[in-house]
Scaffold this motif. Sequence first.
Motif, PDB file in Angstrom:
ATOM      1  N   PHE A 174     -12.647 -99.474  40.930  1.00 42.50           N
ATOM      2  CA  PHE A 174     -12.090-100.244  41.994  1.00 42.50           C
ATOM      3  C   PHE A 174     -11.156 -98.930  42.684  1.00 42.50           C
ATOM      4  CE2 PHE A 174     -10.128-103.827  44.482  1.00 42.50           C
ATOM      5  CZ  PHE A 174     -10.665-103.639  45.708  1.00 42.50           C
ATOM      6  N   ASP A 175     -11.330 -98.543  43.837  1.00 44.80           N
ATOM      7  CA  ASP A 175     -10.283 -97.393  44.572  1.00 44.80           C
ATOM      8  C   ASP A 175      -9.780 -98.314  45.693  1.00 44.80           C
ATOM      9  OD1 ASP A 175      -9.266 -95.229  45.648  1.00 44.80           O
ATOM     10  OD2 ASP A 175     -10.897 -94.124  45.997  1.00 44.80           O
ATOM     11  N   THR A 176      -8.475 -98.501  45.746  1.00 41.11           N
ATOM     12  CA  THR A 176      -7.812 -99.481  46.430  1.00 41.11           C
ATOM     13  C   THR A 176      -6.708 -98.709  47.175  1.00 41.11           C
ATOM     14  OG1 THR A 176      -6.122-100.319  44.946  1.00 41.11           O
ATOM     15  CG2 THR A 176      -8.274-101.186  44.813  1.00 41.11           C
ATOM     16  N   THR A 177      -6.317 -99.550  48.389  1.00 46.55           N
ATOM     17  CA  THR A 177      -5.263 -99.419  49.256  1.00 46.55           C
ATOM     18  C   THR A 177      -4.643-100.593  49.454  1.00 46.55           C
ATOM     19  OG1 THR A 177      -6.125 -97.193  50.135  1.00 46.55           O
ATOM     20  CG2 THR A 177      -4.390 -98.544  51.204  1.00 46.55           C
ATOM     21  N   GLY A 193       2.341 -99.622  43.962  1.00 47.54           N
ATOM     22  CA  GLY A 193       1.558 -98.418  44.221  1.00 47.54           C
ATOM     23  C   GLY A 193       0.545 -98.851  45.329  1.00 47.54           C
ATOM     24  N   ARG A 194       0.960 -98.016  46.637  1.00 44.28           N
ATOM     25  CA  ARG A 194       0.129 -98.206  47.758  1.00 44.28           C
ATOM     26  C   ARG A 194      -1.398 -97.962  47.340  1.00 44.28           C
ATOM     27  NH1 ARG A 194       0.606 -98.581  53.485  1.00 44.28           N
ATOM     28  NH2 ARG A 194      -1.349 -97.267  54.362  1.00 44.28           N
ATOM     29  N   ASP A 195      -1.362 -96.791  47.012  1.00 44.18           N
ATOM     30  CA  ASP A 195      -2.884 -96.220  46.579  1.00 44.18           C
ATOM     31  C   ASP A 195      -3.170 -96.292  45.121  1.00 44.18           C
ATOM     32  OD1 ASP A 195      -3.768 -95.758  49.432  1.00 44.18           O
ATOM     33  OD2 ASP A 195      -2.037 -94.009  49.087  1.00 44.18           O
ATOM     34  N   LEU A 196      -4.192 -96.856  44.425  1.00 43.17           N
ATOM     35  CA  LEU A 196      -4.550 -97.132  43.095  1.00 43.17           C
ATOM     36  C   LEU A 196      -6.066 -96.974  42.780  1.00 43.17           C
ATOM     37  CD1 LEU A 196      -2.104 -99.972  41.865  1.00 43.17           C
ATOM     38  CD2 LEU A 196      -1.742 -97.576  41.373  1.00 43.17           C
ATOM     39  N   LYS A 197      -6.299 -96.321  41.766  1.00 44.56           N
ATOM     40  CA  LYS A 197      -7.600 -96.128  41.258  1.00 44.56           C
ATOM     41  C   LYS A 197      -7.678 -96.995  40.163  1.00 44.56           C
ATOM     42  CE  LYS A 197      -9.287 -91.904  43.304  1.00 44.56           C
ATOM     43  NZ  LYS A 197      -8.147 -91.741  44.071  1.00 44.56           N
ATOM     44  N   ILE A 198      -8.504 -97.986  39.937  1.00 49.03           N
ATOM     45  CA  ILE A 198      -8.335 -98.935  38.804  1.00 49.03           C
ATOM     46  C   ILE A 198      -9.748 -98.614  38.001  1.00 49.03           C
ATOM     47  CG2 ILE A 198      -8.320-101.248  37.686  1.00 49.03           C
ATOM     48  CD1 ILE A 198      -5.920-100.159  39.197  1.00 49.03           C
ATOM     49  N   GLY A 199     -10.072 -98.171  36.797  1.00 51.32           N
ATOM     50  CA  GLY A 199     -11.145 -97.828  36.030  1.00 51.32           C
ATOM     51  C   GLY A 199     -10.878 -98.666  35.013  1.00 51.32           C
ATOM     52  N   LYS A 200     -12.167 -99.563  34.418  1.00 52.77           N
ATOM     53  CA  LYS A 200     -11.773-100.284  33.297  1.00 52.77           C
ATOM     54  C   LYS A 200     -13.254-100.335  32.532  1.00 52.77           C
ATOM     55  CE  LYS A 200     -11.277-104.414  35.128  1.00 52.77           C
ATOM     56  NZ  LYS A 200     -10.855-105.837  35.138  1.00 52.77           N
ATOM     57  N   GLY A 201     -12.976 -99.940  31.131  1.00 54.50           N
ATOM     58  CA  GLY A 201     -14.303-100.062  30.314  1.00 54.50           C
ATOM     59  C   GLY A 201     -13.908-101.377  29.445  1.00 54.50           C
ATOM     60  N   ASP A 236      -5.545 -95.477  37.190  1.00 56.28           N
ATOM     61  CA  ASP A 236      -4.083 -94.894  37.362  1.00 56.28           C
ATOM     62  C   ASP A 236      -3.176 -95.659  36.608  1.00 56.28           C
ATOM     63  OD1 ASP A 236      -4.773 -92.684  39.203  1.00 56.28           O
ATOM     64  OD2 ASP A 236      -4.662 -94.136  41.031  1.00 56.28           O
ATOM     65  N   ARG A 237      -3.551 -96.930  36.135  1.00 55.13           N
ATOM     66  CA  ARG A 237      -2.732 -97.645  35.425  1.00 55.13           C
ATOM     67  C   ARG A 237      -3.371 -98.163  34.057  1.00 55.13           C
ATOM     68  NH1 ARG A 237       0.840-101.222  38.880  1.00 55.13           N
ATOM     69  NH2 ARG A 237       1.752 -99.738  40.336  1.00 55.13           N
ATOM     70  N   ALA A 238      -2.521 -98.379  32.971  1.00 53.77           N
ATOM     71  CA  ALA A 238      -2.899 -98.539  31.751  1.00 53.77           C
ATOM     72  C   ALA A 238      -2.577-100.280  31.541  1.00 53.77           C
ATOM     73  CB  ALA A 238      -2.415 -97.898  30.623  1.00 53.77           C
ATOM     74  N   PHE A 239      -3.661-101.108  31.508  1.00 55.33           N
ATOM     75  CA  PHE A 239      -3.598-102.424  31.113  1.00 55.33           C
ATOM     76  C   PHE A 239      -4.777-103.063  30.464  1.00 55.33           C
ATOM     77  CE2 PHE A 239      -5.355-102.112  35.472  1.00 55.33           C
ATOM     78  CZ  PHE A 239      -6.274-103.195  35.420  1.00 55.33           C
ATOM     79  N   ASP A 240      -4.529-104.199  29.790  1.00 55.84           N
ATOM     80  CA  ASP A 240      -5.674-104.950  29.223  1.00 55.84           C
ATOM     81  C   ASP A 240      -5.771-106.055  29.721  1.00 55.84           C
ATOM     82  OD1 ASP A 240      -5.735-102.498  27.521  1.00 55.84           O
ATOM     83  OD2 ASP A 240      -4.283-103.534  26.062  1.00 55.84           O
ATOM     84  N   THR A 241      -6.952-106.689  29.790  1.00 55.24           N
ATOM     85  CA  THR A 241      -7.265-108.009  30.289  1.00 55.24           C
ATOM     86  C   THR A 241      -8.569-108.717  29.399  1.00 55.24           C
ATOM     87  OG1 THR A 241      -9.112-107.416  31.924  1.00 55.24           O
ATOM     88  CG2 THR A 241      -6.779-107.624  32.739  1.00 55.24           C
ATOM     89  N   GLN A 242      -8.228-109.973  29.063  1.00 63.82           N
ATOM     90  CA  GLN A 242      -9.297-110.744  28.455  1.00 63.82           C
ATOM     91  C   GLN A 242      -9.599-112.070  29.163  1.00 63.82           C
ATOM     92  OE1 GLN A 242      -5.932-110.499  26.408  1.00 63.82           O
ATOM     93  NE2 GLN A 242      -6.552-108.319  26.469  1.00 63.82           N
ATOM     94  N   THR A 243     -10.960-112.436  29.278  1.00 62.09           N
ATOM     95  CA  THR A 243     -11.284-113.610  29.982  1.00 62.09           C
ATOM     96  C   THR A 243     -12.319-114.387  28.895  1.00 62.09           C
ATOM     97  OG1 THR A 243     -13.094-112.190  31.204  1.00 62.09           O
ATOM     98  CG2 THR A 243     -11.017-112.553  32.364  1.00 62.09           C
ATOM     99  N   ALA A 244     -12.088-115.583  29.169  1.00 62.15           N
ATOM    100  CA  ALA A 244     -13.230-116.369  28.239  1.00 62.15           C
ATOM    101  C   ALA A 244     -13.420-117.538  29.062  1.00 62.15           C
ATOM    102  CB  ALA A 244     -12.497-116.785  26.786  1.00 62.15           C
ATOM    103  N   PRO A 272      -1.804-104.157  38.050  1.00 63.19           N
ATOM    104  CA  PRO A 272      -1.398-104.417  39.663  1.00 63.19           C
ATOM    105  C   PRO A 272      -1.411-105.969  39.918  1.00 63.19           C
ATOM    106  CG  PRO A 272      -3.114-102.607  39.158  1.00 63.19           C
ATOM    107  CD  PRO A 272      -2.917-103.509  37.957  1.00 63.19           C
ATOM    108  N   PHE A 273      -0.369-106.351  40.677  1.00 64.00           N
ATOM    109  CA  PHE A 273      -0.055-107.863  41.019  1.00 64.00           C
ATOM    110  C   PHE A 273      -1.504-108.366  41.452  1.00 64.00           C
ATOM    111  CE2 PHE A 273       0.198-105.780  45.216  1.00 64.00           C
ATOM    112  CZ  PHE A 273      -0.204-106.695  46.122  1.00 64.00           C
ATOM    113  N   PHE A 274      -2.464-107.677  42.202  1.00 59.23           N
ATOM    114  CA  PHE A 274      -3.628-108.159  42.994  1.00 59.23           C
ATOM    115  C   PHE A 274      -4.741-108.520  41.924  1.00 59.23           C
ATOM    116  CE2 PHE A 274      -3.582-104.075  44.021  1.00 59.23           C
ATOM    117  CZ  PHE A 274      -4.951-103.310  43.351  1.00 59.23           C
ATOM    118  N   LEU A 275      -4.672-108.092  40.506  1.00 62.38           N
ATOM    119  CA  LEU A 275      -5.789-108.022  39.645  1.00 62.38           C
ATOM    120  C   LEU A 275      -5.313-109.222  38.395  1.00 62.38           C
ATOM    121  CD1 LEU A 275      -7.011-104.406  39.157  1.00 62.38           C
ATOM    122  CD2 LEU A 275      -7.891-106.526  40.339  1.00 62.38           C
TER     123      LEU A 275
END
Length: 374
Positions: A174-177, A193-201, A236-244, A272-275
Amino acid sequence: MTACAAGDGLRSSLFDPTDGQLDMSDFLLHHKGVLPVPTIITEPAIGYGFGLALLYFSAPVRPASAHDEKAVDDDSKSDNPTPNGRMTPPNITGVGGLVTGTHSWVAGLLHFHTWDDDHIRYLGGLAKLDLHLNYYGPSGNANAYQLSGIGTIQQVLFRLADSPWYVGPRYTFFDTTTRFDSPVIPDGIRDFGRDLKIGKGGIVVDYDTRDNMFYPRNGTYAEFEADFARGGFGSDRAFDTQTAKGYHWISLSSKWVLGLRADAGFSQGDIPFFLQPYVDLRGVSQAKFQDRNQLTGEIELRYYVTPRWSVLGFGGVGRAYGGVHAFSDAPTAFGFGTGFRYLIARKLGMTMGIDIAHGPGQNAFYIQVGSAWR
């Protein structure tokens, strides 16, 4: 072909010979038909508006070894169950968009495909959006912001032998502004961050015993997903998410079906706050109850007035917690309401209808294709 013959052919493709009722199974599967799905947007998070999706269906090719396999274009094939008794999911290609009075808009396309008698499932999507939203934060007050960008999701799942378990990778980019209407950044947002690229595997594990994927009467669907946003995936950010999430349907009788839903989301790191995870319930504004983690539960009771018409009632609660609030102090989100469905494509097990819901200080209605739980 005469006009009369053409009319008879169209009628036969739009009405089910088993009961004479309107049914689009053959039109969608064998006449290259497209199902339009209009949506009236009543989501308070983005305002009132209109959306339209066009869905194209095709029957998956069954292997020659399948029991009593018929030719691919045999009209009876599409409602043949798989050897385990479940209805084979159709291949679906969709394109659509929406626009609202707040100047929010989304345009996108998706494709779902199965191979090898539903042993391989692919899901892919691409979307571009420009949304005007609200961030509530610790104060609970709405802070208007704009989120725009383009994103994609790619997923392939493989069934483990002939079991109901599926496992596979998922990639999201997700390439976001992001821009707040006020020059002051609201409390609760770190490292804006105004401009962020979010890549998750990530890795996805599914369990699926539903009798059909659109509007089940029996069975369970559960999914666990663990995602890792890292620079190696383009983030651009390092974070982890888990959903069940887990949905379970029980046929109490030939007329009554009980549905149970549990949903959880967790996050760690510089997300990021919106995720951040949020409570998702009919009647509740999207992302109004949002924090580092969320827990949600919902129940739904369905009654079949006729084999094609059903009515339902539902209600659920949820909490978001872990950053702004501890779980014990977090406000409780709630949503409840009623709705109806019509079985528009018997061979697909697909219904269409409307849900009307009430939540904290608001009402909303939704045009639904199949179950609201996805």
